[in-house]
Enzyme design. Sequence first.
Site, short mmCIF file in Angstrom:
data_model
loop_
_atom_site.label_atom_id
_atom_site.label_comp_id
_atom_site.label_asym_id
_atom_site.label_seq_id
_atom_site.Cartn_x
_atom_site.Cartn_y
_atom_site.Cartn_z
N HIS A 72 -5.59 -20.14 3.98
CA HIS A 72 -4.33 -20.91 4.03
C HIS A 72 -4.23 -21.60 5.38
CE1 HIS A 72 -1.89 -18.76 0.65
NE2 HIS A 72 -3.06 -19.21 0.24
N TYR A 201 8.33 -17.89 3.21
CA TYR A 201 9.27 -16.94 3.82
C TYR A 201 10.66 -17.53 3.61
CZ TYR A 201 5.43 -14.57 6.29
OH TYR A 201 4.30 -13.87 6.60
N PRO A 293 6.87 -5.49 8.58
CA PRO A 293 5.81 -6.31 7.99
C PRO A 293 5.97 -7.82 8.16
CG PRO A 293 7.13 -5.27 6.27
CD PRO A 293 7.54 -4.66 7.57
N LYS A 297 1.32 -8.40 10.77
CA LYS A 297 0.51 -8.01 11.93
C LYS A 297 -0.15 -6.63 11.83
CE LYS A 297 0.82 -11.63 14.34
NZ LYS A 297 -0.29 -12.47 13.96
N TYR A 385 1.22 -16.34 14.76
CA TYR A 385 0.88 -15.97 13.39
C TYR A 385 -0.64 -15.93 13.19
CZ TYR A 385 1.81 -15.32 8.41
OH TYR A 385 1.90 -14.80 7.14
P1 FAD Z 1 -3.57 3.58 7.51
O1 FAD Z 1 -3.94 2.43 6.66
O2 FAD Z 1 -2.25 4.23 7.30
O3 FAD Z 1 -4.72 4.66 7.36
C1 FAD Z 1 -4.59 5.98 7.82
C2 FAD Z 1 -5.49 6.87 7.01
O4 FAD Z 1 -5.41 8.19 7.52
C3 FAD Z 1 -5.10 6.96 5.55
O5 FAD Z 1 -6.21 6.75 4.72
C4 FAD Z 1 -4.51 8.34 5.40
O6 FAD Z 1 -4.71 8.88 4.10
C5 FAD Z 1 -5.29 9.10 6.45
N1 FAD Z 1 -4.61 10.29 6.93
C6 FAD Z 1 -3.30 10.48 7.19
N2 FAD Z 1 -3.07 11.73 7.63
C7 FAD Z 1 -4.27 12.34 7.67
C8 FAD Z 1 -4.68 13.64 8.04
N3 FAD Z 1 -3.80 14.56 8.45
N4 FAD Z 1 -5.98 13.94 7.97
C9 FAD Z 1 -6.87 13.03 7.55
N5 FAD Z 1 -6.55 11.78 7.18
C10 FAD Z 1 -5.26 11.44 7.24
N6 FAD Z 1 1.39 -4.56 6.97
C11 FAD Z 1 1.48 -5.85 6.75
O7 FAD Z 1 1.09 -6.62 7.63
N7 FAD Z 1 2.00 -6.34 5.57
C12 FAD Z 1 2.43 -5.51 4.57
O8 FAD Z 1 2.88 -5.96 3.53
C13 FAD Z 1 2.37 -4.13 4.79
N8 FAD Z 1 2.80 -3.28 3.83
C14 FAD Z 1 2.75 -1.93 4.10
C15 FAD Z 1 3.23 -1.03 3.15
C16 FAD Z 1 3.24 0.35 3.41
C17 FAD Z 1 3.78 1.33 2.37
C18 FAD Z 1 2.73 0.81 4.64
C19 FAD Z 1 2.74 2.31 4.97
C20 FAD Z 1 2.21 -0.09 5.57
C21 FAD Z 1 2.23 -1.47 5.31
N9 FAD Z 1 1.74 -2.40 6.24
C22 FAD Z 1 1.82 -3.71 6.01
C23 FAD Z 1 1.10 -2.00 7.47
C24 FAD Z 1 -0.44 -1.98 7.36
O9 FAD Z 1 -0.81 -1.68 6.05
C25 FAD Z 1 -0.94 -0.96 8.36
O10 FAD Z 1 -0.66 -1.49 9.65
C26 FAD Z 1 -2.41 -0.62 8.24
O11 FAD Z 1 -2.64 0.12 7.07
C27 FAD Z 1 -2.87 0.18 9.46
O12 FAD Z 1 -4.14 0.72 9.26
P2 FAD Z 1 -4.54 2.14 9.82
O13 FAD Z 1 -5.96 2.33 9.46
O14 FAD Z 1 -4.11 2.25 11.22
O15 FAD Z 1 -3.61 3.18 9.05
C1 DHB Z 2 2.07 -10.11 3.13
C2 DHB Z 2 2.83 -9.22 3.82
C3 DHB Z 2 3.52 -9.66 4.92
O1 DHB Z 2 4.26 -8.82 5.63
C4 DHB Z 2 3.48 -10.97 5.33
O2 DHB Z 2 4.19 -11.35 6.41
C5 DHB Z 2 2.69 -11.84 4.65
C6 DHB Z 2 1.99 -11.39 3.53
C7 DHB Z 2 1.33 -9.64 1.95
O3 DHB Z 2 1.38 -8.44 1.64
O4 DHB Z 2 0.70 -10.46 1.28
#
Ligand code: FAD
Ligand code: DHB
Length: 391
Positions: A72, A201, A293, A297, A385
């Site tokens: 995009h 948005y 969200p 980021k 962004y």
């Molecule tokens: P995570 O993806 O949370 O990975 C952590 C991992 O550790 C998981 O696999 C978990 O199972 C594992 N874990 C947890 N506890 C333990 C333990 N005790 N022992 C072993 N393993 C463990 N960001 C956006 O930009 N846009 C979005 O739309 C968006 N939607 C989201 C929706 C939800 C419900 C959540 C929770 C987050 C969302 N985010 C979004 C944020 C984004 O997804 C996260 O910033 C991203 O997943 C970060 O990656 P990570 O690897 O740090 O953590």
């Molecule tokens: C999505 C999530 C966001 O928070 C955003 O700012 C843009 C896209 C997504 O899940 O596609």
Amino acid sequence: MHAQVGIVGAGPAGLILSHLLHRAGIESVIVEARSRAYCEGRIRAGVLEHGSVDLLNATGLGERMTREGLVHRGIYLRFGGRSHHIDFAELTGKTIMVYGQHEVVKDVIAARLAAGGTILFDSSDVSIERFDTAQPSIRFRDANGEAQRLSCDFIAGCDGFHGVCRPSVPAGELTFFDRIYPFAWLGILADAPPVCDELIYSHTDRGFALFSQRSPAVQRYYLQCTPDEDIDEWSDTRIWHELQARLQGEDPPELIEGVITQKGVTAMRSFVTEPMQYGRLFLAGDSAHIVPPTGAKGMNLAIADVAALSAGLERYYRDGSMSLLDGYSAHVLNRVWRAERFSWWMTSMLHRFDDQSAFDRKLQLSELEYITSSHAGSQSLAENYVGFAMT
Ligand code: FAD
Ligand code: DHB
């Protein structure tokens, strides 16, 4: 068991760290609480910054993303019933990639397993110990329930916001900064064609809505809702009606309804841990920080953290120097706070706050009008962004 680096968590942070370390000749083991299917099916973020795309491509993870991801060149901000385009490509020379986080996760898991990497899915009772010494370890029960201990040189806490690593640091050693928002997002996945060529948005009197995408046939839409929203009260018909309502105005984009395949409510918070290191424990991704969200980021910060962490570990194993590792936290926190500011600002500008006065509402609209009509305003949004260079 022994590994040079023990990683807790197989989300984007833990998986990409393990991949980058492997490329640098450093072996790691990932201990993950959930199953492979759960990790690969968890629907979360969807937008990759320019720098994240470059990193995935440069490290051999970009093949399917390049084929299936959607490039995009900007986004639309919709307010006062009209859409306004912010053209990132023109303003910054950079684009973004719409490619689901779970697709990135699938790609990295496949690459790690193909390279002989170890990901211990379905682990339980995970705990970390002795990370204030040079011989830390991770204790857990493996998928068969057998007690295990993984000794390592370093532990990477990549276990998300609810993980065990951050809470294992002795009280008083870390400082937390946070903000909770008085709303949440109801997110859906739908089998339907896109409402628009790019993301919208939308600021409306009924609350915020985001029209994102996953593929030409699958869309990801979000509605601002209350933090304690009961998902059972949201029938498919009500969701489509509300999405339509939050697109109204001049030339409303044509929202084509489809089958809703997934629904969920995501809480909104800002949270930062300082520092992101204690002894030989390094925190990366959501275990150290959370952004609301709006602004997309979260996953990008996780990727930037582990790019810096793997560079630090590489330096250590190459010449025994802790210099980059010692500077890890200060280095990545600079980017983290920029993303915190941007996400807080986007959230504040676009959502409806219950305690907002008519004056506050007018200020939001004035800010949106400024951002979309001033070159400096739209360039600032665009630069944040698409994301800053990873150094
Ligand atoms: P995570 O993806 O949370 O990975 C952590 C991992 O550790 C998981 O696999 C978990 O199972 C594992 N874990 C947890 N506890 C333990 C333990 N005790 N022992 C072993 N393993 C463990 N960001 C956006 O930009 N846009 C979005 O739309 C968006 N939607 C989201 C929706 C939800 C419900 C959540 C929770 C987050 C969302 N985010 C979004 C944020 C984004 O997804 C996260 O910033 C991203 O997943 C970060 O990656 P990570 O690897 O740090 O953590
Ligand atoms: C999505 C999530 C966001 O928070 C955003 O700012 C843009 C896209 C997504 O899940 O596609």
